[in-house]
Design a protein around this motif. Structure first.
Motif, short mmCIF file in Angstrom:
data_model
loop_
_atom_site.label_atom_id
_atom_site.label_comp_id
_atom_site.label_asym_id
_atom_site.label_seq_id
_atom_site.Cartn_x
_atom_site.Cartn_y
_atom_site.Cartn_z
N THR A 28 -6.88 -1.76 -2.95
CA THR A 28 -6.00 -0.50 -2.77
C THR A 28 -5.36 -0.19 -4.13
OG1 THR A 28 -5.55 -1.16 -0.54
CG2 THR A 28 -4.08 0.16 -1.52
N ALA A 29 -4.89 -1.38 -5.02
CA ALA A 29 -4.27 -0.97 -6.26
C ALA A 29 -5.30 -0.43 -7.12
CB ALA A 29 -3.60 -2.34 -6.66
N LEU A 30 -6.59 -0.90 -7.22
CA LEU A 30 -7.31 -0.44 -8.35
C LEU A 30 -7.87 0.96 -7.93
CD1 LEU A 30 -9.63 -3.49 -8.68
CD2 LEU A 30 -8.28 -2.81 -9.97
N LYS A 31 -7.98 1.24 -6.41
CA LYS A 31 -8.48 2.58 -6.43
C LYS A 31 -7.32 3.58 -6.45
CE LYS A 31 -11.15 1.33 -2.34
NZ LYS A 31 -11.42 1.68 -0.74
N LEU A 32 -5.97 3.09 -6.64
CA LEU A 32 -4.87 4.07 -6.90
C LEU A 32 -4.76 4.10 -8.26
CD1 LEU A 32 -2.61 3.12 -3.74
CD2 LEU A 32 -3.53 5.32 -4.41
N GLY A 33 -5.45 3.45 -9.23
CA GLY A 33 -5.44 3.55 -10.57
C GLY A 33 -4.66 2.50 -11.30
N GLN B 267 0.72 -1.26 0.03
CA GLN B 267 -0.13 0.05 0.06
C GLN B 267 0.69 1.19 0.00
OE1 GLN B 267 -3.19 0.03 2.84
NE2 GLN B 267 -3.64 1.92 2.45
N LYS B 268 1.94 1.19 0.72
CA LYS B 268 3.00 2.29 0.84
C LYS B 268 3.50 2.51 -0.60
CE LYS B 268 2.10 3.75 4.92
NZ LYS B 268 1.13 5.11 5.25
N THR B 269 3.83 1.22 -1.02
CA THR B 269 4.49 1.39 -2.38
C THR B 269 3.47 1.97 -3.32
OG1 THR B 269 5.86 -0.61 -1.68
CG2 THR B 269 5.46 0.19 -4.24
N ALA C 17 -5.11 -10.38 0.43
CA ALA C 17 -4.79 -10.13 -0.86
C ALA C 17 -5.98 -9.13 -1.63
CB ALA C 17 -4.82 -11.50 -1.88
N MET C 18 -7.19 -9.51 -1.29
CA MET C 18 -8.18 -8.73 -1.75
C MET C 18 -8.22 -7.27 -1.32
SD MET C 18 -9.75 -10.93 -3.70
CE MET C 18 -10.90 -9.62 -4.07
N GLU C 19 -7.56 -7.15 -0.01
CA GLU C 19 -7.70 -5.87 0.31
C GLU C 19 -6.61 -5.07 -0.60
OE1 GLU C 19 -6.97 -4.98 4.66
OE2 GLU C 19 -8.06 -7.04 5.07
N GLN D 234 0.85 -3.54 -14.19
CA GLN D 234 -0.19 -4.80 -13.84
C GLN D 234 0.36 -5.71 -12.89
OE1 GLN D 234 -1.68 -6.60 -17.67
NE2 GLN D 234 -1.11 -4.55 -18.70
N PRO D 235 -0.06 -5.56 -11.62
CA PRO D 235 0.88 -6.33 -10.88
C PRO D 235 -0.34 -7.63 -10.77
CG PRO D 235 -0.62 -4.77 -9.57
CD PRO D 235 -0.74 -4.38 -11.12
N LEU D 236 0.39 -8.90 -10.47
CA LEU D 236 -0.13 -10.25 -9.99
C LEU D 236 0.54 -10.65 -8.71
CD1 LEU D 236 -0.94 -13.09 -12.70
CD2 LEU D 236 0.38 -13.50 -10.75
#
Length: 262
Positions: A61-66, A30-32, A55-57, A44-46
């Motif tokens: 977070t990643a989707l919210k950040l774009g 999240q900080k990254t 993992a779902m959290e 595209q992170p996997l």
């Protein structure tokens, strides 16, 4: 920052980590994302995890950040012989590999001579499978794909892979083994003129409210989650042979171990 953006453009990142209710990975990633929010929009992170609650959290977070795409799938790192399946899945979902971050581990604690559990051969085999054999197998299966993209691999090790600590004998043993293999692999890649680069990260004590520290050190010698996360991301661009964070305590510990260990 601009160098990171240019290097990450259109890249596919695969992160292997343990998500069993611990918070460190969630906070780290999240900080990254927060520190590189302009980067994550084009990456595209996997993520392969043993469980999917955290993992779902991370995905949310990643989707919210774009981030345009986040794929998550479960994998049992205790079964190293099936590591080729996790790499095949990653390539199938992303269409290739540019960066691989290996960051999963079991951390058994206790005095080895006083613990029948730690001495159990099955327990030792499983721990080495998670902490060492799965790293080796995933790395070897990923190398042909990284060769095609001049890719980079980051292997998360520990200061305890260089300096032993009472009460963490099994964990320290796995990290020593990890260092032995991946530093040797680095040399082999250089000798064969490989396009793949590899960084071995030696992490010291990172401040976290959720995790009990592996070593007792003064507060001013602890690193921050933000610093560790940003350092790992920068390593994917600068591609050093090794990465140490934080700098102060690990280097002092190395000096003391080298000259005053007996």
């Amino acid at each position: 920052s601009s160098g990171i953006n240019a290097e990450y453009g259109g890249a596919k990142l695969v992160i292997f980590y343990r998500a069993d209710g611990r918070q460190k990975t969630l906070l780290n990633l999240q900080k990254t994302f927060e520190l590189t929010d302009d980067v994550i929009q084009i990456i595209q992170p996997l993520m392969a995890a043993r469980t999917d609650t955290k993992a779902m959290e991370i995905k949310e977070t990643a989707l919210k950040l774009g981030s345009p795409q986040v794929d998550i799938f479960p994998f049992n790192f205790g079964n190293a012989s099936t590591a080729h399946l996790v790499v095949d899945t990653a390539v199938s979902l992303l269409g290739g590999l540019d960066y691989v971050v290996l960051n999963h581990a079991d951390v058994p604690r206790g005095l080895f001579m006083h613990s029948l559990k730690l001495q159990n051969p099955d327990f030792l085999l499983r721990t080495f499978s998670v902490n060492v054999y799965s790293y080796m197998e995933i790395a070897l299966k990923a190398l042909p794909h990284l060769e095609k993209t001049t890719g980079h691999m980051f292997v998360t090790s520990s200061l305890l892979g260089e300096i032993p600590q009472s009460g963490l004998s099994v964990f320290s043993s796995t990290k020593h083994a990890l260092n032995g293999f991946f530093y040797t692999l680095q040399d082999e890649l250089v000798r064969r003129g490989s396009a793949v680069s590899l960084t071995v990260g030696s992490l010291g004590v990172i401040r976290s409210n959720e995790l009990r520290a592996l070593l007792e050190v003064p507060d001013y010698m602890m690193g921050e989650i933000e610093g560790a996360a940003l350092g790992i991301m920068k390593s994917l661009v600068t591609k050093p042979r090794s990465f140490t964070y934080p700098a102060l305590h690990p280097n002092i510990a190395r000096f003391l171990w080298s000259f005053f260990s007996y």
